[in-house]
Design a protein around this motif. Structure first.
Motif, PDB file in Angstrom:
ATOM      1  N   CYS A 118       0.852  -1.193   0.000  1.00 36.24           N
ATOM      2  CA  CYS A 118       0.000   0.000   0.000  1.00 36.24           C
ATOM      3  C   CYS A 118       0.890   1.245   0.000  1.00 36.24           C
ATOM      4  O   CYS A 118       1.774   1.368   0.841  1.00 36.24           O
ATOM      5  N   CYS A 121       0.040   3.350   3.596  1.00 37.07           N
ATOM      6  CA  CYS A 121       0.423   2.905   4.937  1.00 37.07           C
ATOM      7  C   CYS A 121       1.577   1.901   4.921  1.00 37.07           C
ATOM      8  O   CYS A 121       2.095   1.535   5.977  1.00 37.07           O
ATOM      9  N   CYS A 158      -4.370  -0.228   0.028  1.00 36.91           N
ATOM     10  CA  CYS A 158      -4.919  -1.429   0.662  1.00 36.91           C
ATOM     11  C   CYS A 158      -6.401  -1.165   0.970  1.00 36.91           C
ATOM     12  O   CYS A 158      -6.855  -0.025   0.868  1.00 36.91           O
ATOM     13  N   CYS A 161      -7.059   1.641   3.683  1.00 32.89           N
ATOM     14  CA  CYS A 161      -6.780   3.002   3.219  1.00 32.89           C
ATOM     15  C   CYS A 161      -7.798   3.438   2.164  1.00 32.89           C
ATOM     16  O   CYS A 161      -8.201   4.592   2.126  1.00 32.89           O
TER      17      CYS A 161
HETATM   18 ZN   LIG Z   1      -2.930   1.119   3.381  1.00 34.77          ZN
END
Ligand SMILES: [Zn+2]
Length: 506
Positions: A118, A121, A158, A161
């Protein structure tokens, strides 16, 4: 494919949009693990709205045409969420085509089967390509440059997120200002996100935005703003003044709202701890034009509040009623009326820009009073308290010596009054237009002879670096021009009022 996502306030991403969305998810659902499809469905329900229009579909079971209320993505999220409603197959009845069900507004995360990383994050998990409904700062991959030039290939998100990205459209503050008329009309959208640690933001949402946010208004959901306009700095200052006013005048808000705002913006002079960092991201763009955005970041909100507090104290000292409201009126005046009666707020934006950046607003104030106020019909001086407020700023932010400031104000007042008595408005323009210290002194010399004025000694000492009493000469000139013109306009207004009364009496 559904996926489990964990909602909590313990893992911020550092990205202001996504963090804002994480807080919104927490406020909407509470802490815990959830199925991603469930969250997606619930968020979609919140973002889809009946438009008020009606249309028809063909119900295949009942074999009849049924009317239904149209729905669409809520304004202004429809600028970013461009996914249209799906309505399966279509049938033709009596020459008309009908869908066989009302369109379904359905977002799909389309997560990859194999895990990726991701970009927000850093988690290794199934990912999806960022789309505007996840992240408003994406226009199309080739136009990425606008914000995140390092990621030309596009972003991977992801599930957590991505859902936070969508939730961001529920947690943002936005304000719309219409621009132009008729067909040329467009809307300028400003949106705002405060960013801090997730717990502080959660408190801000719960204790401030929930009670103060306006819902269901086409012009925005921010707390009530004292003023706003086409430009971002004026609107940002309007938002901050609105929040600050609930600190100095807590009457109409719940106690926790006031307490939360105090803890966010007011620095306790007894405390040795540095204030909690809080940043305001202000974004602006024109709707319908690929939404080319400008982003501004404001970090020193405690300093802005400190100045505000001094303004309130100063206006109280001058026995001016309701200082927060007066401060709003003072800023509201910086507009010019154009021929089509529309207000141009560019001066207000420039002054707000200077204040939010702790730089010099006086050149803008000078242009405003000479090119707008002095040319209006009838002419008006600045709103009561304007110069008191700006003098505070001059001392606090631009480090002006109070004694010298008073000398300038006193002399400027006398100069404007004398210029009015002798009908010498041109002299004030000559003062405003002085480009060099020599020109400035020539104008003062003229004033001495034509208006029989005595020039204060402090003004006559020009020092190294073209400074007068330690202040750059051009600032001295600008301040003097403002004080003098305001005094001239005040005298003018007084005379016009007197002559109007005597005409009535005759
Ligand atoms: Zn993420």
């Amino acid at each position: 494919m559904s996926h489990s996502v964990s909602i909590n306030l313990s893992s911020p991403t550092g990205n202001f949009w996504i963090d804002n969305g994480l807080v919104t998810l927490y406020c909407e659902f509470g802490e815990g693990d959830y199925d991603s499809d469930y969250i997606l469905e619930k968020l979609t329900e919140k973002l889809v709205l009946k438009t008020g229009g009606k249309t028809k579909y063909f119900d295949q079971k009942k074999k009849e045409i049924v009317e239904y209320e149209k729905v669409n993505w809520k304004y202004p999220t429809n600028q970013f969420i461009r996914v249209s409603g799906k309505s399966d197959e279509k049938v033709e009845i009596d020459g008309e085509t009908y869908p066989t069900q009302p369109p379904v507004f359905d977002l799909n995360l389309s997560l990859s089967k194999t895990p990726g990383v991701c970009d927000i994050c850093g988690t290794k998990a199934p990912v999806t390509d960022a789309k505007m409904w996840i992240f408003p700062f994406i226009v199309e991959p080739s136009k990425f440059g606008n914000f995140y030039s390092g990621s030309k290939q596009g972003f991977k998100f992801c599930a957590r997120c991505a859902l936070a990205g969508l939730a961001g459209y529920i947690g943002w503050l936005w304000k719309v200002q219409r621009k132009g008329q008729g067909k040329a009309q467009r809307s300028v959208l400003h949106f705002f996100i405060f960013h801090s640690d997730l717990r502080t933001m959660e408190r801000l949402h719960r204790e401030v935005f929930v009670p103060l946010r306006i819902e269901g208004d086409k012009s925005g959901n921010t707390p009530r703003l004292p003023f706003w306009g086409l430009y971002i700095h004026e609107t940002t200052l309007g938002l901050l003044l609105s929040l600050f006013s609930y600190i100095s005048d807590p009457q109409d808000v719940p106690e926790e709202t006031n307490k939360c705002l105090v803890s966010l913006f007011k620095v306790d002079s007894m405390s040795f701890l540095p204030p909690q960092p809080i940043t305001l991201y202000a974004v602006t763009g024109i709707m319908g034009q690929h939404f080319f955005m400008k982003l501004k970041e404001f970090t020193k909100l405690h300093f802005v509040y400190r100045i505000y507090e001094k303004w309130v104290n100063e206006l109280e000292r001058k026995e001016i009623n309701n200082p927060p409201q007066q401060i709003a009126w003072i800023f509201r005046q910086f507009v010019s009326r154009q021929e089509n009666k529309k207000e141009e707020t560019l001066w207000r934006d420039k002054i707000a820009w200077a204040i939010l950046h702790f730089t010099d607003p006086f050149p803008f104030l000078e242009t405003f009073i000479f090119d707008v106020r002095a040319k209006e019909n009838p002419t008006k001086p600045l709103v009561m308290g304007t110069l008191d407020m700006f003098n505070v700023y001059l001392r606090e932010v631009l480090d002006m010596d109070e004694q010298f400031q008073r000398t300038l104000a006193g002399f400027g007042y006398a100069l404007g009054k004398a210029a009015k008595e002798h009908s010498e408005m041109g002299l004030l323009y000559a003062l405003r237009n002085a480009k060099k210290p020599e020109e400035f002194y020539r104008v003062l010399n003229d004033a001495q002879f034509r208006l029989e004025m005595t020039i204060p000694e402090a003004l006559l000492r020009i020092e190294k670096g073209e400074r007068i009493s330690g202040v750059p000469w051009v600032r001295v000139k600008t301040l003097l021009a403002i004080y003098a013109m305001n005094s001239y306009l005040r005298e003018n207004a007084k005379q016009e009022k007197d002559s109007a009364t005597s005409e009535k009496e005759e």
